[in-house]
Design a protein around this motif. Structure first.
Motif, PDB file in Angstrom:
ATOM      1  N   VAL A  97       0.860  -1.186   0.000  1.00 46.62           N
ATOM      2  CA  VAL A  97       0.000   0.000   0.000  1.00 46.62           C
ATOM      3  C   VAL A  97       0.893   1.232   0.000  1.00 46.62           C
ATOM      4  O   VAL A  97       1.889   1.288   0.724  1.00 46.62           O
ATOM      5  CB  VAL A  97      -0.918   0.015   1.238  1.00 46.62           C
ATOM      6  N   TRP A  98       0.552   2.203  -0.844  1.00 50.23           N
ATOM      7  CA  TRP A  98       1.339   3.430  -0.899  1.00 50.23           C
ATOM      8  C   TRP A  98       0.413   4.604  -1.167  1.00 50.23           C
ATOM      9  O   TRP A  98      -0.777   4.427  -1.380  1.00 50.23           O
ATOM     10  CB  TRP A  98       2.434   3.326  -1.966  1.00 50.23           C
ATOM     11  N   SER A  99       0.951   5.810  -1.116  1.00 51.96           N
ATOM     12  CA  SER A  99       0.121   6.996  -1.252  1.00 51.96           C
ATOM     13  C   SER A  99       0.761   7.995  -2.204  1.00 51.96           C
ATOM     14  O   SER A  99       1.900   7.826  -2.650  1.00 51.96           O
ATOM     15  CB  SER A  99      -0.075   7.659   0.122  1.00 51.96           C
ATOM     16  N   GLU A 100      -0.005   9.046  -2.499  1.00 47.73           N
ATOM     17  CA  GLU A 100       0.512  10.104  -3.366  1.00 47.73           C
ATOM     18  C   GLU A 100       1.781  10.725  -2.789  1.00 47.73           C
ATOM     19  O   GLU A 100       2.630  11.229  -3.511  1.00 47.73           O
ATOM     20  CB  GLU A 100      -0.547  11.199  -3.556  1.00 47.73           C
ATOM     21  N   ARG A 101       1.924  10.698  -1.472  1.00 49.16           N
ATOM     22  CA  ARG A 101       3.091  11.314  -0.837  1.00 49.16           C
ATOM     23  C   ARG A 101       4.239  10.335  -0.597  1.00 49.16           C
ATOM     24  O   ARG A 101       5.277  10.729  -0.066  1.00 49.16           O
ATOM     25  CB  ARG A 101       2.676  11.984   0.474  1.00 49.16           C
ATOM     26  N   THR A 102       4.027   9.059  -0.993  1.00 51.07           N
ATOM     27  CA  THR A 102       5.150   8.125  -0.953  1.00 51.07           C
ATOM     28  C   THR A 102       6.175   8.579  -1.986  1.00 51.07           C
ATOM     29  O   THR A 102       5.829   8.909  -3.109  1.00 51.07           O
ATOM     30  CB  THR A 102       4.685   6.696  -1.278  1.00 51.07           C
ATOM     31  N   ARG A 103       7.435   8.628  -1.603  1.00 50.21           N
ATOM     32  CA  ARG A 103       8.487   9.064  -2.518  1.00 50.21           C
ATOM     33  C   ARG A 103       9.297   7.853  -2.955  1.00 50.21           C
ATOM     34  O   ARG A 103      10.068   7.292  -2.194  1.00 50.21           O
ATOM     35  CB  ARG A 103       9.389  10.106  -1.841  1.00 50.21           C
ATOM     36  N   TRP A 104       9.082   7.454  -4.236  1.00 49.36           N
ATOM     37  CA  TRP A 104       9.794   6.324  -4.815  1.00 49.36           C
ATOM     38  C   TRP A 104      11.133   6.775  -5.394  1.00 49.36           C
ATOM     39  O   TRP A 104      11.356   7.964  -5.610  1.00 49.36           O
ATOM     40  CB  TRP A 104       8.959   5.694  -5.928  1.00 49.36           C
ATOM     41  N   PRO A 105      12.032   5.840  -5.669  1.00 55.90           N
ATOM     42  CA  PRO A 105      13.255   6.214  -6.399  1.00 55.90           C
ATOM     43  C   PRO A 105      12.896   6.806  -7.757  1.00 55.90           C
ATOM     44  O   PRO A 105      11.807   6.560  -8.289  1.00 55.90           O
ATOM     45  CB  PRO A 105      13.991   4.871  -6.570  1.00 55.90           C
ATOM     46  N   ASP A 106      13.804   7.578  -8.320  1.00 58.82           N
ATOM     47  CA  ASP A 106      13.551   8.234  -9.598  1.00 58.82           C
ATOM     48  C   ASP A 106      13.050   7.239 -10.634  1.00 58.82           C
ATOM     49  O   ASP A 106      13.652   6.178 -10.841  1.00 58.82           O
ATOM     50  CB  ASP A 106      14.832   8.899 -10.118  1.00 58.82           C
ATOM     51  N   GLY A 107      11.929   7.589 -11.282  1.00 56.48           N
ATOM     52  CA  GLY A 107      11.403   6.790 -12.372  1.00 56.48           C
ATOM     53  C   GLY A 107      10.526   5.629 -11.971  1.00 56.48           C
ATOM     54  O   GLY A 107       9.895   4.998 -12.824  1.00 56.48           O
ATOM     55  N   LEU A 108      10.433   5.328 -10.680  1.00 52.47           N
ATOM     56  CA  LEU A 108       9.684   4.143 -10.266  1.00 52.47           C
ATOM     57  C   LEU A 108       8.206   4.424 -10.031  1.00 52.47           C
ATOM     58  O   LEU A 108       7.382   3.519 -10.118  1.00 52.47           O
ATOM     59  CB  LEU A 108      10.299   3.536  -9.007  1.00 52.47           C
ATOM     60  N   GLU A 109       7.840   5.678  -9.758  1.00 51.13           N
ATOM     61  CA  GLU A 109       6.439   5.959  -9.442  1.00 51.13           C
ATOM     62  C   GLU A 109       5.525   5.592 -10.608  1.00 51.13           C
ATOM     63  O   GLU A 109       4.441   5.024 -10.393  1.00 51.13           O
ATOM     64  CB  GLU A 109       6.240   7.430  -9.086  1.00 51.13           C
ATOM     65  N   VAL A 110       5.944   5.894 -11.836  1.00 52.25           N
ATOM     66  CA  VAL A 110       5.125   5.541 -12.996  1.00 52.25           C
ATOM     67  C   VAL A 110       4.934   4.031 -13.058  1.00 52.25           C
ATOM     68  O   VAL A 110       3.836   3.529 -13.316  1.00 52.25           O
ATOM     69  CB  VAL A 110       5.773   6.061 -14.294  1.00 52.25           C
ATOM     70  N   MET A 145       5.033   1.925 -10.547  1.00 50.52           N
ATOM     71  CA  MET A 145       4.172   1.489  -9.456  1.00 50.52           C
ATOM     72  C   MET A 145       2.707   1.799  -9.752  1.00 50.52           C
ATOM     73  O   MET A 145       1.813   1.001  -9.440  1.00 50.52           O
ATOM     74  CB  MET A 145       4.599   2.141  -8.144  1.00 50.52           C
ATOM     75  N   ARG A 146       2.452   2.936 -10.353  1.00 44.62           N
ATOM     76  CA  ARG A 146       1.077   3.275 -10.713  1.00 44.62           C
ATOM     77  C   ARG A 146       0.509   2.265 -11.711  1.00 44.62           C
ATOM     78  O   ARG A 146      -0.656   1.891 -11.636  1.00 44.62           O
ATOM     79  CB  ARG A 146       1.012   4.680 -11.303  1.00 44.62           C
ATOM     80  N   SER A 147       1.361   1.822 -12.639  1.00 48.05           N
ATOM     81  CA  SER A 147       0.888   0.898 -13.673  1.00 48.05           C
ATOM     82  C   SER A 147       0.588  -0.484 -13.110  1.00 48.05           C
ATOM     83  O   SER A 147      -0.044  -1.306 -13.767  1.00 48.05           O
ATOM     84  CB  SER A 147       1.930   0.788 -14.793  1.00 48.05           C
ATOM     85  N   ARG A 148       1.030  -0.744 -11.905  1.00 49.29           N
ATOM     86  CA  ARG A 148       0.829  -2.051 -11.287  1.00 49.29           C
ATOM     87  C   ARG A 148      -0.093  -1.975 -10.070  1.00 49.29           C
ATOM     88  O   ARG A 148      -0.133  -2.900  -9.264  1.00 49.29           O
ATOM     89  CB  ARG A 148       2.185  -2.633 -10.861  1.00 49.29           C
ATOM     90  N   SER A 149      -0.806  -0.857  -9.924  1.00 45.56           N
ATOM     91  CA  SER A 149      -1.590  -0.635  -8.706  1.00 45.56           C
ATOM     92  C   SER A 149      -3.034  -0.274  -9.015  1.00 45.56           C
ATOM     93  O   SER A 149      -3.372   0.150 -10.121  1.00 45.56           O
ATOM     94  CB  SER A 149      -0.957   0.503  -7.880  1.00 45.56           C
ATOM     95  N   VAL A 150      -3.882  -0.454  -8.007  1.00 42.94           N
ATOM     96  CA  VAL A 150      -5.269  -0.001  -8.083  1.00 42.94           C
ATOM     97  C   VAL A 150      -5.508   0.993  -6.957  1.00 42.94           C
ATOM     98  O   VAL A 150      -4.911   0.892  -5.878  1.00 42.94           O
ATOM     99  CB  VAL A 150      -6.266  -1.174  -7.953  1.00 42.94           C
ATOM    100  N   ARG A 151      -6.374   1.945  -7.214  1.00 45.98           N
ATOM    101  CA  ARG A 151      -6.697   2.941  -6.194  1.00 45.98           C
ATOM    102  C   ARG A 151      -7.607   2.301  -5.153  1.00 45.98           C
ATOM    103  O   ARG A 151      -8.591   1.639  -5.472  1.00 45.98           O
ATOM    104  CB  ARG A 151      -7.366   4.152  -6.841  1.00 45.98           C
ATOM    105  N   ILE A 152      -7.311   2.485  -3.872  1.00 38.19           N
ATOM    106  CA  ILE A 152      -8.114   1.888  -2.806  1.00 38.19           C
ATOM    107  C   ILE A 152      -8.752   2.942  -1.910  1.00 38.19           C
ATOM    108  O   ILE A 152      -9.460   2.609  -0.964  1.00 38.19           O
ATOM    109  CB  ILE A 152      -7.269   0.931  -1.937  1.00 38.19           C
TER     110      ILE A 152
END
Length: 214
Positions: free
Chosen positions: A167-180, A182-189
């Motif tokens: 589980v993660w949030s909009e304010r979770t800070r991923w390493p550079d380039g990983l947020e996209v 993670m979004r592609s592999r996630s569903v909004r809860i």
């Protein structure tokens, strides 16, 4: 309470009351400290190799540069603990509460963080190679420079961590380039919160549509 880098004896074993104890550099390897209360204890540079700390209370404890490799910390309370530069390789942190913990540059190689609470935890520069983060809560966590990466769709790359159900949030800070990724592999809860579906390491096993990148 102890001399630096000397063995510590007569700690009371399981469920010992060591709140605020000064244990800098203490050698506590392979001890059974199940359920002990170490709230606020000063344990920087302590050697806790393979020690059983299941269910221990370690809130606000100072564990900077501590040796916790292969330690058992299942269900332990580590809220606000300072684990800067700590060695947690192969440690069992299943269900541990690491809310607001400082894990900067901690070595979590091969650690089990299944169901761990890492809300607002600072993992800047931590090594998560082979760590199991299945169902962990990374809401508002800070993860830059951790080197996290994902398997490619053919599974030929190297994954630095298992991320199924994270589980993660909009304010979770991923390493550079990983947020996209993670979004592609996630569903909004929920509002601003997401959960990784499938293995989290490959798009091949997704059973849900990816989160829009809006």
């Amino acid at each position: 309470m102890s001399s630096p880098f000397l063995p510590v004896e007569n700690l009371g074993g399981p469920y010992a009351d060591l709140r605020g104890a000064h244990l800098t550099g203490a050698i506590l390897t392979r001890e059974d400290m199940t359920g002990s209360d170490l709230t606020g204890a000063k344990m920087n540079l302590a050697n806790l190799y393979s020690t059983n700390l299941d269910g221990a209370l370690l809130g606000s404890a100072i564990l900077a540069n501590a040796m916790l490799d292969s330690a058992r910390l299942t269900g332990a309370d580590l809220t606000g603990a300072d684990l800067t530069d700590a060695n947690l390789t192969r440690a069992d942190l299943t269900g541990a509460d690491l809310t607001d913990a400082n894990l900067t540059r901690a070595d979590l190689t091969g650690a089990d963080l299944t169901d761990a609470n890492l809300i607002r935890a600072d993992l800047t520069g931590a090594d998560l190679a082979g760590a199991d983060l299945t169902d962990a809560d990374l809401t508002d966590a800070y993860l830059p420079d951790t080197g996290l990466r994902l398997l490619d769709p053919l599974g030929t790359g190297t994954s630095s961590a298992f991320l199924a159900g994270v589980v993660w949030s909009e304010r979770t800070r991923w390493p550079d380039g990983l947020e996209v990724e993670m979004r592609s592999r996630s569903v909004r809860i929920g509002e601003g919160r997401y959960r990784v579906e499938g293995s989290g390491n490959s798009g091949a096993d997704l059973t849900v549509p990816p989160v829009p990148l809006s």
